[in-house]
Design a protein around this motif. Structure first.
Motif, short mmCIF file in Angstrom:
data_model
loop_
_atom_site.label_atom_id
_atom_site.label_comp_id
_atom_site.label_asym_id
_atom_site.label_seq_id
_atom_site.Cartn_x
_atom_site.Cartn_y
_atom_site.Cartn_z
N THR A 154 -37.57 -44.43 82.43
CA THR A 154 -36.81 -44.25 83.68
C THR A 154 -37.70 -44.40 84.90
OG1 THR A 154 -35.28 -42.76 82.55
CG2 THR A 154 -35.33 -42.64 84.94
N GLN A 155 -38.84 -43.73 84.88
CA GLN A 155 -39.73 -43.77 86.05
C GLN A 155 -40.35 -45.16 86.25
OE1 GLN A 155 -40.49 -41.37 88.46
NE2 GLN A 155 -38.77 -40.27 87.57
N ALA A 156 -40.62 -45.87 85.17
CA ALA A 156 -41.16 -47.23 85.30
C ALA A 156 -40.16 -48.12 86.03
CB ALA A 156 -41.50 -47.81 83.93
N LYS A 157 -38.89 -47.97 85.72
CA LYS A 157 -37.85 -48.74 86.41
C LYS A 157 -37.72 -48.31 87.86
CE LYS A 157 -35.11 -49.70 82.29
NZ LYS A 157 -33.86 -49.42 81.57
N LEU A 158 -37.73 -47.01 88.09
CA LEU A 158 -37.57 -46.50 89.46
C LEU A 158 -38.73 -46.92 90.36
CD1 LEU A 158 -36.34 -42.83 88.88
CD2 LEU A 158 -35.06 -44.68 89.96
N GLN A 159 -39.93 -46.85 89.82
CA GLN A 159 -41.13 -47.10 90.62
C GLN A 159 -41.66 -48.53 90.51
OE1 GLN A 159 -44.14 -44.03 90.24
NE2 GLN A 159 -42.60 -42.52 89.64
N ASN A 160 -41.05 -49.29 89.61
CA ASN A 160 -41.48 -50.67 89.38
C ASN A 160 -42.97 -50.74 89.01
OD1 ASN A 160 -40.87 -53.38 89.12
ND2 ASN A 160 -41.45 -53.86 91.22
N VAL A 161 -43.33 -49.90 88.04
CA VAL A 161 -44.70 -49.86 87.52
C VAL A 161 -44.63 -49.87 86.00
CG1 VAL A 161 -45.62 -48.60 89.52
CG2 VAL A 161 -44.78 -47.32 87.54
N SER A 162 -45.77 -49.94 85.35
CA SER A 162 -45.79 -49.94 83.89
C SER A 162 -45.56 -48.53 83.36
CB SER A 162 -47.12 -50.48 83.37
OG SER A 162 -48.15 -49.53 83.59
N GLU A 163 -45.00 -48.46 82.17
CA GLU A 163 -44.78 -47.16 81.53
C GLU A 163 -46.11 -46.45 81.28
OE1 GLU A 163 -42.21 -47.36 78.08
OE2 GLU A 163 -40.90 -48.78 79.09
N ALA A 164 -47.13 -47.21 80.90
CA ALA A 164 -48.43 -46.61 80.61
C ALA A 164 -49.03 -45.90 81.82
CB ALA A 164 -49.39 -47.69 80.11
N SER A 165 -48.76 -46.41 83.01
CA SER A 165 -49.34 -45.80 84.21
C SER A 165 -48.73 -44.43 84.52
CB SER A 165 -49.15 -46.73 85.42
OG SER A 165 -47.78 -46.80 85.78
N ASP B 78 -40.23 -32.66 90.43
CA ASP B 78 -40.90 -32.40 91.71
C ASP B 78 -42.33 -31.90 91.49
OD1 ASP B 78 -38.55 -33.17 92.96
OD2 ASP B 78 -37.90 -31.11 93.37
N ALA B 79 -42.52 -30.96 90.57
CA ALA B 79 -43.84 -30.39 90.32
C ALA B 79 -44.83 -31.44 89.80
CB ALA B 79 -43.73 -29.24 89.32
N CYS B 80 -44.31 -32.39 89.03
CA CYS B 80 -45.18 -33.42 88.44
C CYS B 80 -45.28 -34.68 89.31
CB CYS B 80 -44.68 -33.77 87.04
SG CYS B 80 -44.75 -32.35 85.92
N LYS B 81 -44.70 -34.60 90.51
CA LYS B 81 -44.79 -35.67 91.50
C LYS B 81 -44.19 -36.99 90.99
CE LYS B 81 -48.72 -33.68 93.98
NZ LYS B 81 -48.29 -32.38 93.88
N LEU B 82 -43.01 -36.88 90.38
CA LEU B 82 -42.26 -38.04 89.95
C LEU B 82 -41.12 -38.28 90.92
CD1 LEU B 82 -42.24 -37.21 86.15
CD2 LEU B 82 -43.29 -39.23 87.18
N GLN B 83 -40.53 -39.44 90.81
CA GLN B 83 -39.41 -39.80 91.68
C GLN B 83 -38.11 -39.32 91.06
OE1 GLN B 83 -39.59 -43.87 92.90
NE2 GLN B 83 -37.47 -43.89 93.60
N ARG B 84 -37.28 -38.66 91.86
CA ARG B 84 -35.97 -38.19 91.37
C ARG B 84 -35.04 -39.40 91.18
NH1 ARG B 84 -33.81 -32.84 94.49
NH2 ARG B 84 -35.60 -31.50 94.05
N PRO B 85 -34.42 -39.50 90.01
CA PRO B 85 -33.44 -40.56 89.81
C PRO B 85 -32.18 -40.25 90.61
CG PRO B 85 -33.78 -39.33 87.76
CD PRO B 85 -34.66 -38.73 88.80
N GLN B 86 -31.48 -41.29 91.03
CA GLN B 86 -30.20 -41.11 91.71
C GLN B 86 -29.14 -40.81 90.67
OE1 GLN B 86 -29.89 -41.12 95.06
NE2 GLN B 86 -32.10 -41.35 95.05
N ILE B 87 -28.36 -39.78 90.92
CA ILE B 87 -27.32 -39.39 89.97
C ILE B 87 -25.98 -39.78 90.51
CG2 ILE B 87 -26.25 -37.46 88.78
CD1 ILE B 87 -28.97 -36.09 88.82
#
Length: 120
Positions: free
Chosen positions: A57-68, A111-120
């Motif tokens: 999910t975060q790789a798609k949201l942030q347009n980065v690799s899953e490994a990162s 939020d604590a892990c500094k990830l992007q919230r997905p749109q619900i």
């Protein structure tokens, strides 16, 4: 004749929009089938599934690799699973998605892990 038809059309429009609103408010995809392996998965296996879902999910949201996202998603999965009650874990096993209580805890972990919230 026209005046009698107007209230009927209005009622149909309201009913249709209400149905669409309920369908769009659902957090479970309409074609979703629960993985039977969830029923017997260990907590570490559940955490691994949550970590993987985070990475995808975060790789798609942030347009980065899953490994990162490995460290941040480890953080998210660990925090989320540690905070879930027994009932919330069981609900996750039963449905394959977080219930409202678990979802609130997951957002706190995002939020604590500094990830992007997905749109619900």
């Amino acid at each position: 004749m026209r005046s009698a038809l107007r209230p009927v059309l209005a009622a149909l429009a309201i009913a249709a929009s209400t149905h669409a609103a309920f369908a769009s408010a659902s957090n479970t995809p309409t074609q979703y089938e629960v993985d039977p392996a969830l029923k017997t998965a260990s907590m570490s296996e559940l955490q691994s599934r949550v970590r993987q879902a985070c990475s995808v999910t975060q790789a798609k949201l942030q347009n980065v690799s899953e490994a990162s996202l490995s460290r941040k998603c480890d953080c998210y999965a660990g925090r989320t699973m540690r905070t879930l009650s027994t009932d919330e874990v069981q609900a996750y096993r039963d449905t394959g998605v977080f219930n409202d209580g678990a979802r609130a805890k997951a957002v706190t972990a995002i939020d604590a892990c500094k990830l992007q919230r997905p749109q619900i």
